[in-house]
Design a protein around this motif. Structure first.
Motif, short mmCIF file in Angstrom:
data_model
loop_
_atom_site.label_atom_id
_atom_site.label_comp_id
_atom_site.label_asym_id
_atom_site.label_seq_id
_atom_site.Cartn_x
_atom_site.Cartn_y
_atom_site.Cartn_z
N ASP A 18 -6.77 -2.14 -8.20
CA ASP A 18 -5.80 -1.60 -9.15
C ASP A 18 -4.99 -2.70 -9.84
O ASP A 18 -4.36 -2.45 -10.87
CB ASP A 18 -4.83 -0.64 -8.45
CG ASP A 18 -5.50 0.67 -8.07
OD1 ASP A 18 -6.62 0.94 -8.57
OD2 ASP A 18 -4.92 1.43 -7.28
N LEU B 219 2.20 1.50 -3.74
CA LEU B 219 1.16 1.63 -4.77
C LEU B 219 0.99 3.05 -5.32
O LEU B 219 0.88 3.22 -6.55
CB LEU B 219 -0.17 1.10 -4.23
CG LEU B 219 -1.28 0.83 -5.24
CD1 LEU B 219 -0.81 -0.18 -6.29
CD2 LEU B 219 -2.53 0.33 -4.54
N HIS C 202 -6.86 -6.61 -5.03
CA HIS C 202 -6.89 -5.15 -5.00
C HIS C 202 -7.41 -4.64 -6.35
O HIS C 202 -7.00 -5.12 -7.40
CB HIS C 202 -5.50 -4.59 -4.72
CG HIS C 202 -5.50 -3.13 -4.43
ND1 HIS C 202 -5.56 -2.17 -5.43
CD2 HIS C 202 -5.46 -2.45 -3.25
CE1 HIS C 202 -5.54 -0.97 -4.87
NE2 HIS C 202 -5.48 -1.11 -3.55
N LYS D 72 -5.10 -0.47 -16.95
CA LYS D 72 -6.56 -0.41 -16.97
C LYS D 72 -7.17 -0.94 -18.26
O LYS D 72 -8.38 -1.15 -18.35
CB LYS D 72 -7.03 1.03 -16.73
CG LYS D 72 -6.68 1.56 -15.35
CD LYS D 72 -7.16 2.99 -15.15
CE LYS D 72 -6.83 3.49 -13.75
NZ LYS D 72 -7.25 4.90 -13.55
N CYS E 242 3.22 3.93 -8.25
CA CYS E 242 3.17 3.08 -9.44
C CYS E 242 2.27 3.69 -10.50
O CYS E 242 1.42 4.53 -10.21
CB CYS E 242 2.62 1.69 -9.07
SG CYS E 242 3.66 0.76 -7.92
N ASP E 243 2.49 3.26 -11.74
CA ASP E 243 1.56 3.61 -12.79
C ASP E 243 1.18 2.32 -13.53
O ASP E 243 1.48 1.22 -13.06
CB ASP E 243 2.13 4.68 -13.73
CG ASP E 243 3.37 4.21 -14.49
OD1 ASP E 243 3.63 2.99 -14.54
OD2 ASP E 243 4.07 5.06 -15.06
N GLU E 244 0.54 2.45 -14.67
CA GLU E 244 0.01 1.28 -15.35
C GLU E 244 1.09 0.34 -15.87
O GLU E 244 0.82 -0.83 -16.13
CB GLU E 244 -0.90 1.72 -16.51
CG GLU E 244 -2.16 2.42 -16.03
CD GLU E 244 -3.15 2.67 -17.15
OE1 GLU E 244 -2.89 2.22 -18.29
OE2 GLU E 244 -4.18 3.30 -16.89
N GLN F 228 -9.77 -8.82 -14.01
CA GLN F 228 -8.57 -9.34 -13.36
C GLN F 228 -8.31 -10.76 -13.84
O GLN F 228 -9.22 -11.56 -14.02
CB GLN F 228 -8.75 -9.35 -11.84
CG GLN F 228 -8.71 -7.97 -11.20
CD GLN F 228 -8.76 -8.04 -9.70
OE1 GLN F 228 -9.40 -8.92 -9.13
NE2 GLN F 228 -8.10 -7.11 -9.03
N ARG G 76 -4.46 -5.82 -12.09
CA ARG G 76 -5.21 -6.40 -13.21
C ARG G 76 -4.72 -7.79 -13.60
O ARG G 76 -5.48 -8.58 -14.17
CB ARG G 76 -5.12 -5.48 -14.45
CG ARG G 76 -5.48 -4.04 -14.20
CD ARG G 76 -6.77 -3.85 -13.43
NE ARG G 76 -7.92 -4.42 -14.13
CZ ARG G 76 -9.08 -4.70 -13.55
NH1 ARG G 76 -9.23 -4.53 -12.25
NH2 ARG G 76 -10.08 -5.17 -14.26
N HIS H 232 0.82 -1.22 0.00
CA HIS H 232 0.00 0.00 0.00
C HIS H 232 0.86 1.27 0.00
O HIS H 232 0.43 2.30 -0.53
CB HIS H 232 -0.95 -0.01 1.19
CG HIS H 232 -2.07 -1.00 1.05
ND1 HIS H 232 -3.05 -0.90 0.09
CD2 HIS H 232 -2.34 -2.15 1.73
CE1 HIS H 232 -3.90 -1.91 0.19
NE2 HIS H 232 -3.48 -2.68 1.17
N PHE I 10 -0.28 -4.03 -13.69
CA PHE I 10 -1.43 -3.14 -13.64
C PHE I 10 -1.98 -2.96 -15.05
O PHE I 10 -1.98 -3.89 -15.83
CB PHE I 10 -1.03 -1.81 -12.99
CG PHE I 10 -0.49 -1.98 -11.59
CD1 PHE I 10 -1.34 -2.02 -10.51
CD2 PHE I 10 0.88 -2.13 -11.37
CE1 PHE I 10 -0.86 -2.21 -9.22
CE2 PHE I 10 1.37 -2.31 -10.08
CZ PHE I 10 0.50 -2.35 -9.01
#
Length: 262
Positions: free
Chosen positions: A233, A201, A231, A250, A204-206, A255, A235, A198, A248
């Motif tokens: 975020d 996190l 979580h 989006k 971080c980015d994608e 998931q 994936r 946490h 990650f």
């Protein structure tokens, strides 16, 4: 012991090979990283440094600075014993190298330097990266620094921070500003592991990748891994038994979680 046996048998039943995968991303990961058998120049150098460290039989005091500890000095242990028990195996070190070499993360964070073997695999995967590694025990940190100096040409892009993760991690994150890849191999307990996740996190980015060591170490480590998988975020995750790898992005609408033989 019974839990670990059941857990391993479950993994064997559910693990997949590249021939049973329907995800193009994961298939490419297996083909380009897990099954990449190229021998890189750094591998033999790091292996040689580890062998040298294994020869040191004198003992040093070990200070427990893990999350939740009180900094109590434990029994003395020989450097060779520390190396044999705690330093990352070359199989997994080379995997860390290949992941870094393939994705080229610029900002790398490691929690748990130990004698620096894993750090060197991470750092040599991309010599243009910035690597910050944290080690709680000052005596072990000294060994790691010596090993970094043994690497031909030096590894000046590694910064080793000493101290309790709870205290040092915020400073490491502030120094990096962004985490492209993190290897978490420090405190094998549920609550600290989730706390580190946490804390990291927001940085971080994608495209970031998080790698957790010993996710099958115990029941509570598996509980931590399941919580991370769930979580919102996160994936995509890859469970290769020793390591858990988090992606990650989006663009992945649902998931997906895979167990892979390695």
């Amino acid at each position: 012991m019974i839990y670990k046996l059941k857990d391993f048998l479950f993994f064997l039943i559910n693990g997949k090979t590249k021939y049973r995968l329907h995800s193009p991303f994961v298939f490419n990961f297996v083909r380009s990283i897990l099954l990449d058998n190229r021998k890189f120049y750094a591998f033999e150098l790091i292996k040689s440094i580890k062998k040298t460290t294994q020869k040191y039989t004198h003992k040093i005091p070990i200070t427990d600075l893990g999350a939740g500890s009180r900094g109590r000095v434990k029994r003395e242990r020989s450097i060779s014993a520390i190396t044999n028990k705690s330093a990352i195996k070359h199989k997994y070190g080379k995997l860390l190298f290949r992941i870094v070499n393939y994705y080229k993360p610029e900002n790398i964070l490691e929690l748990g330097t130990c004698i620096g073997i894993g750090t060197m695999y991470l750092a040599t995967g991309n010599l243009k990266s910035k690597v910050i590694t944290i080690e709680g025990d000052p005596n072990i940190a000294t060994i790691a620094k010596t090993n970094f100096d043994r690497y031909p040409g030096g590894l000046d892009h590694i910064e080793l921070m000493e101290g309790n993760f709870d205290t040092v991690l915020p400073h490491a994150l502030a120094a990096l500003q962004k985490v492209d890849l993190a290897f978490i191999d420090g405190n094998h307990r549920k609550v600290p592991t989730l706390n580190y996740f946490h804390q990291i996190l927001p940085y971080c980015d994608e495209s970031s990748i998080l790698i957790f060591d010993d996710i099958h170490w115990s029941k509570e480590m598996m509980e931590a891994w399941k919580a991370i998988q769930n979580h919102p975020d996160v994936r995509l995750t890859l469970d290769i038994y020793r390591l858990g790898i988090v992606f990650f992005g989006k663009e992945r609408k649902e998931q997906e979680h895979f167990q892979l033989y390695f």
